[in-house]
Design a protein around this motif. Structure first.
Motif, mmCIF file in Angstrom:
data_model
loop_
_atom_site.group_PDB
_atom_site.id
_atom_site.type_symbol
_atom_site.label_atom_id
_atom_site.label_comp_id
_atom_site.label_asym_id
_atom_site.label_seq_id
_atom_site.Cartn_x
_atom_site.Cartn_y
_atom_site.Cartn_z
ATOM 1 N N ASP A 56 12.724 10.921 1.720
ATOM 2 C CA ASP A 56 11.960 10.238 0.274
ATOM 3 C C ASP A 56 12.671 8.831 0.365
ATOM 4 O O ASP A 56 12.158 8.256 -0.677
ATOM 5 C CB ASP A 56 13.779 10.978 -0.143
ATOM 6 N N GLU A 57 12.995 8.130 1.182
ATOM 7 C CA GLU A 57 12.831 7.210 1.413
ATOM 8 C C GLU A 57 11.658 6.655 1.231
ATOM 9 O O GLU A 57 11.430 5.536 1.096
ATOM 10 C CB GLU A 57 14.593 6.493 3.006
ATOM 11 N N TRP A 112 9.563 6.503 -1.273
ATOM 12 C CA TRP A 112 10.356 5.107 -2.358
ATOM 13 C C TRP A 112 9.729 4.115 -1.980
ATOM 14 O O TRP A 112 8.559 3.173 -2.485
ATOM 15 C CB TRP A 112 11.740 5.136 -2.625
ATOM 16 N N VAL A 113 10.332 4.082 -0.880
ATOM 17 C CA VAL A 113 9.697 2.420 -0.488
ATOM 18 C C VAL A 113 7.912 1.942 -0.884
ATOM 19 O O VAL A 113 7.371 0.981 -1.050
ATOM 20 C CB VAL A 113 10.081 1.942 1.461
ATOM 21 N N ALA A 165 6.587 1.599 -3.744
ATOM 22 C CA ALA A 165 7.063 0.647 -4.089
ATOM 23 C C ALA A 165 6.169 -0.718 -4.486
ATOM 24 O O ALA A 165 5.683 -1.479 -4.698
ATOM 25 C CB ALA A 165 8.495 0.014 -3.746
ATOM 26 N N LEU A 166 6.181 -0.507 -2.439
ATOM 27 C CA LEU A 166 5.119 -1.403 -1.430
ATOM 28 C C LEU A 166 3.946 -1.520 -2.338
ATOM 29 O O LEU A 166 3.332 -2.656 -2.294
ATOM 30 C CB LEU A 166 5.572 -1.388 -0.215
ATOM 31 N N TRP A 193 2.737 -1.087 -5.031
ATOM 32 C CA TRP A 193 2.762 -1.220 -6.628
ATOM 33 C C TRP A 193 2.791 -2.620 -6.219
ATOM 34 O O TRP A 193 1.924 -3.868 -6.783
ATOM 35 C CB TRP A 193 4.022 -0.627 -6.787
ATOM 36 N N MET A 194 3.570 -3.403 -5.583
ATOM 37 C CA MET A 194 3.914 -4.390 -4.748
ATOM 38 C C MET A 194 2.659 -5.330 -4.242
ATOM 39 O O MET A 194 2.075 -6.695 -5.188
ATOM 40 C CB MET A 194 4.915 -5.283 -4.240
ATOM 41 N N SER A 216 -0.067 -5.523 -7.445
ATOM 42 C CA SER A 216 0.758 -7.072 -8.246
ATOM 43 C C SER A 216 0.090 -8.070 -7.478
ATOM 44 O O SER A 216 -1.167 -8.911 -7.917
ATOM 45 C CB SER A 216 2.158 -7.037 -8.592
ATOM 46 N N PHE A 217 0.244 -8.392 -6.279
ATOM 47 C CA PHE A 217 0.543 -8.930 -5.345
ATOM 48 C C PHE A 217 -1.519 -9.813 -4.993
ATOM 49 O O PHE A 217 -1.208 -10.527 -5.239
ATOM 50 C CB PHE A 217 0.468 -8.504 -3.492
ATOM 51 N N TYR A 260 2.668 -14.504 -5.587
ATOM 52 C CA TYR A 260 2.617 -13.895 -4.531
ATOM 53 C C TYR A 260 3.651 -13.358 -3.301
ATOM 54 O O TYR A 260 3.763 -11.923 -3.369
ATOM 55 C CB TYR A 260 2.263 -14.930 -2.885
ATOM 56 N N HIS A 264 6.858 -10.746 -5.233
ATOM 57 C CA HIS A 264 6.612 -9.377 -5.143
ATOM 58 C C HIS A 264 7.223 -8.648 -4.130
ATOM 59 O O HIS A 264 7.769 -8.096 -4.368
ATOM 60 C CB HIS A 264 4.749 -9.154 -5.455
ATOM 61 N N LEU A 319 10.637 -6.114 -4.015
ATOM 62 C CA LEU A 319 10.485 -4.765 -3.608
ATOM 63 C C LEU A 319 11.912 -4.782 -3.218
ATOM 64 O O LEU A 319 12.318 -3.002 -2.823
ATOM 65 C CB LEU A 319 9.496 -4.975 -1.906
ATOM 66 N N MET A 373 14.209 -3.191 -5.469
ATOM 67 C CA MET A 373 12.970 -1.741 -6.181
ATOM 68 C C MET A 373 14.326 -0.618 -4.837
ATOM 69 O O MET A 373 14.679 0.560 -4.894
ATOM 70 C CB MET A 373 11.584 -1.527 -5.810
ATOM 71 N N PHE A 397 17.254 1.894 -5.563
ATOM 72 C CA PHE A 397 17.114 3.598 -4.961
ATOM 73 C C PHE A 397 19.012 4.003 -4.264
ATOM 74 O O PHE A 397 19.108 4.695 -4.307
ATOM 75 C CB PHE A 397 15.954 3.718 -3.892
#
Lengths: 174, 503
Positions: free
Chosen positions: A17-18, A21-22, A25-26, A28-29, A32-33, B298, B301, B305, B308, B312
């Motif tokens: 699960d972790e 999720w991570v 998120a990573l 996604w970031m 964005s980055f 930069y 983000h 994380l 985020m 959780f």
């Protein structure tokens, strides 16, 4: 528990699960980055950075020069100028006035120079809602192409003393 | 070691040292007192920004707004955080406070600094807003007050490291700090870095105000100021997240599902979140474009994380703990059976939700380069940081107050019924306030502005009439939040003074 020293070995591998999720998120970031610099390149509208050092006296002279050359009228005691698109445009911020009133032509590109005579001011063009800082000692250059005609207002959105709320200027696009 | 100075808390099992306990108590009392002043100012200022009320006069509006920033953003939160520093470095580890006199020096400096700022602002000698951008000038004593306060806080954060090092020597923990102390350690690292920035800019500003140096560059001031002003919000984030973890541990007995993950997230905060400070300067002159991009989006983000990860880990640890208590039916029985009437628990849950969805997301959006053009210095920004600092940090700290009044002050809460609704009332109020501000700001309504009808100006500008609805929403939110805030202050002080003794 967050209140107790963790057990002997706490650096356990992540559960599924972790990891999921991570991982999401990573990714996604990271998107964005990378999108930030990318959008700076492909996007049409970025905050400008072009800046020059200028003293209030020097800037005052530039404003006066523009008024002498392209004044077309006056409103509430403030001159209206209609500069040619090839000329630089100067807008001066001071307690508590935007000076002068500038008349621009739709579709032409201008270089608008902003500087302050005294304190920090906030150049806030309404109702399009575009906001830039104006600092004393610095000439901040906006490259600006009006896309709609009409009457616009410049308000100040950085606190500049008791008259701050009266600091209202005008800008026309013909 | 004189063991007679310790007691075991009958409710939590914590081993509490008398000297450390007193430091925690007084820092929290000072925090609540400054919140009371800051909250009163908030009420008056919010009523003034509500156009149909427009309560204060011109001078008082800016004066009280300055004071609101100082008391509600600086004093309340930092006093509380120094309380947390003492809590995490003594009580959590079951050790004594190794240098209580240094702790009292820190407290005294903060108290004197804070009082000095309050007096100078009320005397009308520092109507400069929280940011005091030069060349807007305040009385030298104003900057001196800020410096004293900051030095006091700096000493407090340094004391954290002194305590944990000596505790380790004594064998209070063998290898790793408990997560609760680890989080406060992250906060203290950021705190020290931040306050050094503060010294770096308030000392020159003080010298300039006292006519000892001719000028301070306005652009340099803004850059270094935000190294203090924004980074200090990251102390708050770390402290708030730690409070979330601690609340879960104390109230439902939850433990972090994976210590590695949670600790990594705190390290990410230390490494990357400070860099986000420069988003305040995205539409400033002077700094180059790439300087701005690299320093904001930069790295920011990677800090997102981290949030985020906490988003959780904390709900997961609550779920695991409640399922262990037997709430295993279906997917959501644990959620239904969670202690929603416990003000510490509900405050934590509200803080997580509002910080994430109201403050956090908007912060990431407005911190981007192009968005800054249409959001900078509008009321939207005010709405954003009331979503983070008030709906997030303040709500979490309120909940933690309810939690530790029995442990540290040895008193039961009075007005338990009011206490259990207080987080909801306050949370709802701040949420409405924040949404109202953010929405009004999208129409260009500026922040820190006495009168958006521009009375006395030679021109006239009218905002889209929709802003009236949003500013009324803000006003109603402010009334609800202030009601909740008054409840918090009454319950907090009332319990400390009249609460039933805990044996």
């Amino acid at each position: 528990m967050a209140t107790k020293e963790p057990e002997r070995i706490w650096w356990k591998p992540l559960s599924k699960d972790e990891r999921v999720w991570v991982g999401i998120a990573l990714i996604w970031m990271l998107i964005s980055f990378f999108f930030m610099p990318l959008y700076h390149i492909i996007g049409a509208q970025n905050p400008p950075a072009e800046t020059y050092k200028v003293t209030p006296e020097q800037f005052d002279k530039l404003v006066d020069g523009m008024i002498a050359k392209s004044k077309v009228g006056e409103e509430q005691g403030i001159p209206i100028v209609h500069p040619s698109p090839s000329d630089p445009v100067f807008i001066r911020a001071s307690m508590w006035q935007w000076y002068p009133i500038v008349e621009l032509e739709k579709g032409k590109t201008y270089r608008v120079h902003l500087s302050s005579m005294d304190l920090d001011h906030g150049f806030s063009l309404q109702p399009v809602n575009m906001n830039f800082m104006v600092l004393p000692g610095y000439d901040y250059v906006l490259k600006l192409t009006p896309t709609q005609s009409g009457e616009f207002h410049i308000l100040c959105n950085e606190f500049c003393g008791l008259g701050h709320h009266t600091m209202l200027g005008k800008l026309y696009v013909k | 070691m004189a063991d007679s100075n310790f007691r075991i808390c009958s409710l939590s099992g914590l081993k509490i040292d008398r000297a450390g306990e007193l430091l925690i108590r007084w820092n929290i009392i000072a925090a609540m007192a400054t919140l009371a002043v800051g909250g009163l100012m908030a009420f008056l200022v919010a009523l003034t920004r509500w156009p149909s009320v427009h309560f204060l006069g011109l001078t008082n509006y800016y004066r009280f707004l300055t004071l609101h920033g100082i008391d509600a953003l600086l004093a309340w939160i930092i006093f509380f955080e120094i309380g947390l520093v003492h809590f995490a470095s003594t009580v959590l580890l079951g050790v004594k406070s190794y240098a209580p006199k240094v702790g009292w020096l820190s407290f005294a400096l903060m108290l004197i600094g804070g009082a000095l700022i309050n007096v100078i602002v009320m005397l009308g000698k520092a109507d400069v807003m929280f940011t005091s951008y030069v060349p807007l000038k305040a009385d030298p004593l104003y900057y001196l007050g800020v410096i004293l306060f900051a030095v006091g806080a700096l000493i407090g954060f340094i004391l954290f490291f002194v305590n944990i090092l000596l505790a380790k020597k004594e064998g209070a923990y063998k290898r790793s700090l408990p997560l609760g102390a680890f989080g406060i350690m992250a906060a203290s690292v950021i705190g020290i870095l931040t306050l050094l920035h503060g010294a770096g800019i308030f000392i020159p500003a003080f010298l300039w105000s006292a006519n000892l140096i001719p000028s301070v560059d306005p652009s340099a001031y803004r850059l270094v100021f935000w190294g203090l002003g924004h980074s200090s919000q990251q102390i708050n984030v770390c402290a708030m997240v730690t409070v979330w973890y601690l609340t879960v541990a104390f109230v439902v007995g939850g433990k972090p599902v994976n210590e590695k993950l949670s600790r990594t997230a705190f390290v990410l905060y230390i490494l990357f979140i400070n860099l986000a400070s420069e988003h305040h300067l995205l539409v400033d002159p002077v700094l180059s474009t790439w300087h701005k991009i690299v320093n904001t989006s930069y790295m920011m983000h990677l800090a997102v994380l981290a949030s985020m990860i906490h988003a959780f880990a904390i709900p997961a640890s609550i779920e695991v703990a409640l399922r262990k208590q037997g709430h295993t039916r279906g997917l959501f029985e644990w959620l239904k059976k969670a202690p929603w009437g416990h003000p510490a628990f509900s405050a934590m849950a509200i803080s997580i939700l509002l910080f994430g969805f109201l403050g956090g997301i908007t912060g990431v959006i407005f911190g981007t380069e192009q968005f800054a053009i249409i959001r900078h210095n509008t009321f939207t920004i005010t709405g954003h940081f009331h979503g983070t600092v008030v709906a997030g940090t303040t709500v979490a700290f309120m909940g933690f107050t309810y939690l530790i009044i029995p442990y540290i002050f040895k008193r039961q809460l009075i007005w338990k019924g009011f206490a259990s609704i207080q987080p909801y009332l306050y949370g709802l109020g701040v949420a409405l306030l924040s949404i109202g501000m953010m929405s009004a700001g999208t129409f260009g309504v500026p922040r820190r502005h006495y009168d958006i009808t521009f009375s006395g100006s030679i021109f006239n500008h009218t905002f889209d009439p929709t802003v009236d609805i949003f500013l009324s929403l803000m006003g109603i939110g402010a009334i609800l939040a202030v009601t909740g805030g008054v409840l918090y202050i009454l319950i907090g002080f009332g319990s400390i003074i009249w609460g039933k003794q805990v044996e």
